[in-house]
Design an enzyme around this catalytic site. Structure first.
Site, short mmCIF file in Angstrom:
data_model
loop_
_atom_site.label_atom_id
_atom_site.label_comp_id
_atom_site.label_asym_id
_atom_site.label_seq_id
_atom_site.Cartn_x
_atom_site.Cartn_y
_atom_site.Cartn_z
N CYS A 130 0.78 -0.83 -0.04
CA CYS A 130 -0.03 0.06 0.04
C CYS A 130 0.96 0.79 0.19
O CYS A 130 0.61 1.99 -0.35
CB CYS A 130 -0.93 -0.08 1.08
SG CYS A 130 -0.46 -0.62 2.47
N HIS A 243 -2.93 6.38 4.05
CA HIS A 243 -1.51 6.84 4.04
C HIS A 243 -0.25 7.60 3.74
O HIS A 243 -0.64 8.69 2.85
CB HIS A 243 -0.14 5.88 3.18
CG HIS A 243 -0.82 4.13 4.33
ND1 HIS A 243 -1.43 4.13 5.52
CD2 HIS A 243 -0.40 3.21 3.60
CE1 HIS A 243 -1.27 2.96 5.61
NE2 HIS A 243 -0.85 1.76 4.94
#
Lengths: 332, 332
Positions: A130, A243
């Site tokens: 990710c 993120h």
């Protein structure tokens, strides 16, 4: 359900599994039949897809009969056990775990970067890490402009990257703190509320974590860039979703801020959010729930010869996982 | 109060001012008389020092009569206005703001690094930026071992670095979130609870913030290292207290992990907390309230020729501000 594919989702009840269903709905992925698979613990649970209830079934080696696409988001161990029978049953597997990402005969694909690699699949395509996916969405357009050599990066990773239990842990710790009682840590080795933890994944002999080496290892494969190196510190922060990564990137050729801005502004799947004077830059709260990643804080790096510094945020459950997986299936 | 110095604290009611009183108590700094100074808004408030109440007085140009040491922690604007009258009155000023840090005739001192510089003062010594101070506590011992050339760093800065109002803002936003109501942002341009903000201080033309350039500018002066360069991204995180910094550092000479560990373990004011297998590494929650900074996650950098990566946490109200200021006074 009409014409379309027979789709299985392994790890359907997890944080990424839930997003996969929403992404397939939103993008009108042609699903003719849907099989939701999870551990026996979750079997029997009902989930909704296109306003209909679907009962979660217990995952087994015989779960893939007649399945066209199997989306796996159940971790490396489950992937190693159940991907082979899924492929043997004729399904094309798109696996979100790190189990097969670096295998030579498994394409590792971000559709905006190396879509063509997906064509050589042999029944299995891997979805990237990710943090790597979010960072490469901005680094690849810059690589095309200036030739990427290496990066120094530090991540700010949301708890949803550790799954639904971690989201709950942050919520419970925050509530405990507001009530003035002690916060329990179970998912993470230390309290995550009002703290940051410089550990994501387990440690290698070198002192880096496995997570920290993914940007270099996966970045080389996705960008077809063997000499690329990346020194990363991965840090968990008390953010629920999305993120962020602070990056200093070194290039082979001289950089220009105008060309870099232009490359990022035109990059697929990415928004350039960069008006610092107006306090406009990517933040995880802004990026959460959005398909598109955001890049900003773009500047000529003051410690590199041909360097740029930048800041990227992206919803790691979407671009870093569910969205990217569905995009891969759409390619095929 | 017996023998000792006549001490004034400017900005006594702020986050750093409060810590200054506690540090002077703990270290038994020889205070014969104490004058607490703040804006007229805070005048009349009572604060405790060594179990006695001290009334906060309104700061004026005539506040420094008879004062030996004046600790300033009231921001650059107040420093520019009131440091000159304090010096004129004969006080030695130790200023925590950035107003005079880079002036040639003002020593900028971290006692563990360049204590001798303090001797050349002309009535004013500057206290370094908090993130810089915490990072240099680990970088300087490594510099002595291998010759520091440049660093790439990203910070994780606590809200207490923005003062008492910011602490309150994070508390209020978290409470609002737990109650499911909207969180107001006043101190920061965006919500800080469950978010991270890639902005600390204001922006320069180059795209870096003022805060981000302090590590290079102040690092050069403190370490006497003109060629040092530092590319930093400064980020505010929802942590109450203690800053952390992820660092990749390049050196002139080949590095050795053993020598680096040894240098950090022996460094004054620093603890090496580095047993990643046992989940032992610095975290802001562990560093909060401690005089000593913590370094860990030490590893040979995978993207630099002679490089080390590391992670440092330190209580920026203490080593980054109040403690360092009192240590400077102790030197004199």
């Amino acid at each position: 359900m009409g014409k379309g594919y027979h789709v299985a989702v392994v790890g359907a009840t997890g944080a990424v599994g839930v997003e996969l269903l929403r992404v397939m709905e939103r993008r009108e992925f042609p699903v003719a039949a849907l099989r939701l698979l999870a551990s026996s613990r979750s079997a029997g649970r009902k989930m909704t897809f296109r306003d209909k209830d679907v009962v979660v079934e217990s995952l087994g080696e015989d779960s893939f009969e007649g399945v066209d696409f199997a989306f796996f988001s159940a971790g490396s161990e489950m992937a190693r056990q159940f991907v082979p029978p899924a492929r043997a049953a004729g399904a094309i597997v798109i696996d979100n775990s790190s189990a097969f990402r670096l295998d030579d005969d498994v394409p590792l694909v971000i559709p905006e970067i190396n879509a063509a690699d997906a064509n050589s699949h042999r029944g299995l395509i891997a979805n990237p890490n990710c943090t790597t996916a979010v960072a490469l969405m901005a680094l690849y357009p810059l690589h095309r402009a200036f030739g990427l050599r290496r990066v120094f990066a530090a991540s700010y990773q949301a708890v949803s990257g550790s799954g639904a239990r971690a989201i709950n842990e942050l919520e419970q710790q925050v509530k405990a703190s507001v009530q003035g009682i002690e916060a329990k840590a179970e998912v993470y080795p230390h309290q995550i509320a009002f703290n940051v933890l410089p550990q994501v994944d387990s440690f290698l002999e070198t002192g880096y974590t496995r997570e920290e080496m993914k940007m270099q290892n996966e970045g080389r494969k996705i960008m077809h860039l063997r000499e690329f190196s990346a020194s990363v510190t991965c840090v968990r922060v008390p953010v629920f979703r999305a993120h962020s990564v602070a990056i200093s990137a070194e290039f082979a050729r001289p950089v220009s801020l105008d060309v870099a801005c232009d490359a990022l502004a035109k990059a697929p799947g990415l928004d350039l959010v960069d008006e610092p004077g107006a306090h406009r830059y990517p933040t995880p709260l802004e990026a959460a729930g959005k398909d598109r990643c955001q890049a900003g804080r773009l500047r000529v790096d003051c410690a590199l010869e041909n360097g740029l510094s930048l800041w990227v945020s992206g919803d790691q459950l979407l671009k870093g996982a569910a969205l990217n997986a569905v995009q891969i299936a759409e390619l095929l």
